[in-house]
Design a protein around this motif. Structure first.
Motif, PDB file in Angstrom:
ATOM      1  N   TRP A   1       0.822  -1.204   0.000  1.00 47.77           N
ATOM      2  CA  TRP A   1       0.000   0.000   0.000  1.00 47.77           C
ATOM      3  C   TRP A   1       0.859   1.258   0.000  1.00 47.77           C
ATOM      4  N   SER A   2       2.083   1.157   0.481  1.00 46.14           N
ATOM      5  CA  SER A   2       2.953   2.329   0.522  1.00 46.14           C
ATOM      6  C   SER A   2       3.767   2.498  -0.764  1.00 46.14           C
ATOM      7  N   ASP A   3       3.532   1.652  -1.764  1.00 49.27           N
ATOM      8  CA  ASP A   3       4.232   1.748  -3.047  1.00 49.27           C
ATOM      9  C   ASP A   3       4.028   3.136  -3.653  1.00 49.27           C
ATOM     10  N   THR A   4       5.124   3.832  -3.945  1.00 50.39           N
ATOM     11  CA  THR A   4       5.024   5.226  -4.396  1.00 50.39           C
ATOM     12  C   THR A   4       4.332   5.367  -5.749  1.00 50.39           C
ATOM     13  N   THR A   5       4.497   4.417  -6.638  1.00 50.85           N
ATOM     14  CA  THR A   5       3.840   4.509  -7.945  1.00 50.85           C
ATOM     15  C   THR A   5       2.321   4.472  -7.773  1.00 50.85           C
ATOM     16  N   HIS A   6       1.845   3.520  -6.998  1.00 52.51           N
ATOM     17  CA  HIS A   6       0.400   3.411  -6.757  1.00 52.51           C
ATOM     18  C   HIS A   6      -0.110   4.637  -6.001  1.00 52.51           C
ATOM     19  N   ARG A   7       0.628   5.069  -4.991  1.00 51.21           N
ATOM     20  CA  ARG A   7       0.210   6.252  -4.228  1.00 51.21           C
ATOM     21  C   ARG A   7       0.142   7.494  -5.120  1.00 51.21           C
ATOM     22  N   ASP A   8       1.089   7.661  -6.030  1.00 57.30           N
ATOM     23  CA  ASP A   8       1.055   8.800  -6.958  1.00 57.30           C
ATOM     24  C   ASP A   8      -0.192   8.749  -7.836  1.00 57.30           C
ATOM     25  N   GLU A   9      -0.524   7.557  -8.338  1.00 56.13           N
ATOM     26  CA  GLU A   9      -1.723   7.394  -9.167  1.00 56.13           C
ATOM     27  C   GLU A   9      -2.983   7.734  -8.369  1.00 56.13           C
ATOM     28  N   VAL A  10      -3.046   7.231  -7.136  1.00 56.44           N
ATOM     29  CA  VAL A  10      -4.211   7.469  -6.282  1.00 56.44           C
ATOM     30  C   VAL A  10      -4.317   8.952  -5.926  1.00 56.44           C
ATOM     31  N   GLY A  11      -3.208   9.571  -5.560  1.00 58.96           N
ATOM     32  CA  GLY A  11      -3.212  10.992  -5.218  1.00 58.96           C
ATOM     33  C   GLY A  11      -3.672  11.859  -6.372  1.00 58.96           C
ATOM     34  N   THR A  12      -3.199  11.545  -7.573  1.00 58.61           N
ATOM     35  CA  THR A  12      -3.611  12.287  -8.761  1.00 58.61           C
ATOM     36  C   THR A  12      -5.092  12.054  -9.056  1.00 58.61           C
ATOM     37  N   TYR A  13      -5.533  10.793  -8.965  1.00 53.74           N
ATOM     38  CA  TYR A  13      -6.931  10.468  -9.230  1.00 53.74           C
ATOM     39  C   TYR A  13      -7.865  11.243  -8.284  1.00 53.74           C
ATOM     40  N   TYR A  14      -7.633  11.152  -6.991  1.00 52.68           N
ATOM     41  CA  TYR A  14      -8.527  11.829  -6.049  1.00 52.68           C
ATOM     42  C   TYR A  14      -8.348  13.346  -6.060  1.00 52.68           C
ATOM     43  N   GLY A  15      -7.202  13.830  -6.522  1.00 54.42           N
ATOM     44  CA  GLY A  15      -6.980  15.265  -6.619  1.00 54.42           C
ATOM     45  C   GLY A  15      -7.977  15.954  -7.529  1.00 54.42           C
TER      46      GLY A  15
END
Length: 121
Positions: free
Chosen positions: A101-115
């Motif tokens: 869950w702390s994978d930076t690639t996935h977190r970047d995608e999620v952050g951009t999506y919810y942004g």
């Protein structure tokens, strides 16, 4: 999208939440109803998120929600309220099995999506 800087990985001020509360097991309420229960919650500055087990609602899928989408927490009722609809959550980036869950690639995608749904709150 807001002109404010989107800070997905920190809880908002005013979310009625303090790090003294364990959010695991609490129910998560979207703007249009219940979506699941918190499986895991982190409280790291600049790295906080919820992992929500959606159960049968979207076929047992777990989703990553950045801390900033939490509008409020009602510890007595054991509910967390987020500023998202069920469809917005259902359409979030898929978590790749075998990752963390702390994978930076996935977190970047999620952050951009919810942004894209950030209302500057």
């Amino acid at each position: 999208m807001s002109t404010n800087s989107w800070d997905p990985w920190n809880y908002r001020s005013g979310s009625d939440f303090g790090t003294g509360h364990d959010l695991a097991g609490l129910s998560v309420q979207a703007t249009d109803g219940h979506i699941g229960k918190v499986d895991e919650a982190t409280y790291e500055t600049g790295g906080s998120y919820l992992v929500v087990d959606t159960g049968p609602w979207i076929f047992g899928k777990k989703v990553l929600l950045p801390a900033a989408v939490v509008r409020s927490v009602d510890v007595e009722k054991k509910d967390i309220y987020v500023d998202l609809t069920k469809d917005q959550i259902k359409s979030s980036p898929k978590f790749e099995e075998g990752g963390t869950w702390s994978d930076t690639t996935h977190r970047d995608e999620v952050g951009t999506y919810y942004g894209q749904y950030d209302k500057g709150l």
